[in-house]
Design a protein around this motif. Structure first.
Motif, PDB file in Angstrom:
ATOM      1  N   GLU A  78      23.385  30.077  27.580  1.00  0.00           N
ATOM      2  CA  GLU A  78      24.143  29.532  28.703  1.00  0.00           C
ATOM      3  C   GLU A  78      25.623  29.493  28.359  1.00  0.00           C
ATOM      4  O   GLU A  78      26.005  29.102  27.264  1.00  0.00           O
ATOM      5  CB  GLU A  78      23.637  28.137  29.044  1.00  0.00           C
ATOM      6  CG  GLU A  78      22.244  28.173  29.608  1.00  0.00           C
ATOM      7  CD  GLU A  78      21.686  26.788  29.901  1.00  0.00           C
ATOM      8  OE1 GLU A  78      22.408  25.787  29.748  1.00  0.00           O
ATOM      9  OE2 GLU A  78      20.515  26.716  30.286  1.00  0.00           O
ATOM     10  N   VAL A  79      26.439  29.941  29.312  1.00  0.00           N
ATOM     11  CA  VAL A  79      27.895  29.942  29.152  1.00  0.00           C
ATOM     12  C   VAL A  79      28.525  29.564  30.487  1.00  0.00           C
ATOM     13  O   VAL A  79      27.857  29.531  31.518  1.00  0.00           O
ATOM     14  CB  VAL A  79      28.434  31.331  28.705  1.00  0.00           C
ATOM     15  CG1 VAL A  79      27.943  31.689  27.311  1.00  0.00           C
ATOM     16  CG2 VAL A  79      28.062  32.410  29.701  1.00  0.00           C
ATOM     17  N   LEU A  80      29.808  29.291  30.455  1.00  0.00           N
ATOM     18  CA  LEU A  80      30.565  29.099  31.689  1.00  0.00           C
ATOM     19  C   LEU A  80      31.222  30.414  32.046  1.00  0.00           C
ATOM     20  O   LEU A  80      31.852  31.044  31.209  1.00  0.00           O
ATOM     21  CB  LEU A  80      31.664  28.048  31.495  1.00  0.00           C
ATOM     22  CG  LEU A  80      31.297  26.596  31.699  1.00  0.00           C
ATOM     23  CD1 LEU A  80      32.526  25.723  31.478  1.00  0.00           C
ATOM     24  CD2 LEU A  80      30.725  26.346  33.078  1.00  0.00           C
ATOM     25  N   ASN A  81      31.066  30.840  33.276  1.00  0.00           N
ATOM     26  CA  ASN A  81      31.784  32.010  33.780  1.00  0.00           C
ATOM     27  C   ASN A  81      32.926  31.513  34.653  1.00  0.00           C
ATOM     28  O   ASN A  81      32.805  30.489  35.331  1.00  0.00           O
ATOM     29  CB  ASN A  81      30.874  32.909  34.609  1.00  0.00           C
ATOM     30  CG  ASN A  81      30.333  34.072  33.832  1.00  0.00           C
ATOM     31  OD1 ASN A  81      30.517  34.195  32.635  1.00  0.00           O
ATOM     32  ND2 ASN A  81      29.638  34.944  34.518  1.00  0.00           N
ATOM     33  N   TYR A  82      34.015  32.266  34.651  1.00  0.00           N
ATOM     34  CA  TYR A  82      35.187  31.911  35.446  1.00  0.00           C
ATOM     35  C   TYR A  82      35.451  32.959  36.498  1.00  0.00           C
ATOM     36  O   TYR A  82      35.448  34.150  36.220  1.00  0.00           O
ATOM     37  CB  TYR A  82      36.421  31.763  34.549  1.00  0.00           C
ATOM     38  CG  TYR A  82      36.412  30.465  33.803  1.00  0.00           C
ATOM     39  CD1 TYR A  82      37.090  29.358  34.299  1.00  0.00           C
ATOM     40  CD2 TYR A  82      35.695  30.333  32.628  1.00  0.00           C
ATOM     41  CE1 TYR A  82      37.062  28.150  33.622  1.00  0.00           C
ATOM     42  CE2 TYR A  82      35.663  29.131  31.949  1.00  0.00           C
ATOM     43  CZ  TYR A  82      36.352  28.047  32.448  1.00  0.00           C
ATOM     44  OH  TYR A  82      36.317  26.852  31.786  1.00  0.00           O
ATOM     45  N   ARG A  83      35.692  32.490  37.722  1.00  0.00           N
ATOM     46  CA  ARG A  83      36.065  33.375  38.820  1.00  0.00           C
ATOM     47  C   ARG A  83      37.558  33.679  38.735  1.00  0.00           C
ATOM     48  O   ARG A  83      38.315  32.986  38.058  1.00  0.00           O
ATOM     49  CB  ARG A  83      35.745  32.717  40.164  1.00  0.00           C
ATOM     50  CG  ARG A  83      34.269  32.590  40.445  1.00  0.00           C
ATOM     51  CD  ARG A  83      34.012  32.037  41.841  1.00  0.00           C
ATOM     52  NE  ARG A  83      34.420  30.648  41.953  1.00  0.00           N
ATOM     53  CZ  ARG A  83      33.643  29.613  41.671  1.00  0.00           C
ATOM     54  NH1 ARG A  83      32.413  29.814  41.243  1.00  0.00           N
ATOM     55  NH2 ARG A  83      34.081  28.386  41.802  1.00  0.00           N
ATOM     56  N   LYS A  84      37.954  34.675  39.463  1.00  0.00           N
ATOM     57  CA  LYS A  84      39.359  35.061  39.524  1.00  0.00           C
ATOM     58  C   LYS A  84      40.241  33.894  39.971  1.00  0.00           C
ATOM     59  O   LYS A  84      41.352  33.720  39.477  1.00  0.00           O
ATOM     60  CB  LYS A  84      39.516  36.242  40.487  1.00  0.00           C
ATOM     61  CG  LYS A  84      40.917  36.775  40.598  1.00  0.00           C
ATOM     62  CD  LYS A  84      40.949  37.952  41.553  1.00  0.00           C
ATOM     63  CE  LYS A  84      42.348  38.453  41.764  1.00  0.00           C
ATOM     64  NZ  LYS A  84      42.362  39.597  42.689  1.00  0.00           N
ATOM     65  N   ASP A  85      39.711  33.049  40.872  1.00  0.00           N
ATOM     66  CA  ASP A  85      40.496  31.918  41.384  1.00  0.00           C
ATOM     67  C   ASP A  85      40.565  30.737  40.412  1.00  0.00           C
ATOM     68  O   ASP A  85      41.157  29.710  40.707  1.00  0.00           O
ATOM     69  CB  ASP A  85      39.960  31.454  42.741  1.00  0.00           C
ATOM     70  CG  ASP A  85      38.565  30.840  42.674  1.00  0.00           C
ATOM     71  OD1 ASP A  85      38.032  30.579  41.560  1.00  0.00           O
ATOM     72  OD2 ASP A  85      37.983  30.610  43.755  1.00  0.00           O
TER      73      ASP A  85
END
Length: 135
Positions: A82-89
């Motif tokens: 499990e990881v955190l993904n980041y959106r462009k915003d």
């Protein structure tokens, strides 16, 4: 059935139709391809991600040694977690990431494919369905 002009085009069409976010990385962790589901989830266009490092999706949520550990494991035998993904915003969301090694005919690694599942990993339960007739 209509055939696309090139076998690779067929494969891209298939991967784009899969209801999961899929990304293909080279052995150094640079993005080679992201399917439409991945691009929509992260808010990017293909030309904004291809050639960039996988760190683009992790931002500062993982320390560089941790990113390196994930890259090495993914390249050698696959990695899941499990990881955190980041959106462009800038918004983030937890994902369960599972990778596999793409190997050539000689067995050597060529690339890494990553499949992203939104949220925390839930155990999969297989349910047998029966078609019972009621009278």
């Amino acid at each position: 059935m209509k055939h696309l002009p090139h076998p690779l085009d067929d494969l891209v069409a298939v991967v784009d139709s899969i209801p999961a976010a899929i990304t293909l990385f080279d052995l150094d962790g640079r993005i080679l391809y992201a399917n439409q589901r991945a691009l929509r989830a992260l808010g990017y266009r293909s030309d904004e991600v291809v050639g960039r490092g996988m760190e683009l999706f992790f931002r500062d949520s993982l320390a560089p040694p941790e990113v390196l550990r994930i890259k090495e494991a993914a390249r050698d035998r696959g990695w899941r977690g499990e990881v955190l993904n980041y959106r462009k915003d800038g918004g983030s969301f937890p994902v369960y990431l599972e990778t596999g090694v793409v190997r050539g005919d000689d067995g050597l690694p060529l690339a890494v494919v990553a499949v992203v599942f939104a949220g925390k990993r839930m155990p999969v339960k297989v349910v047998a369905l029966t078609n019972e007739r009621t009278t």
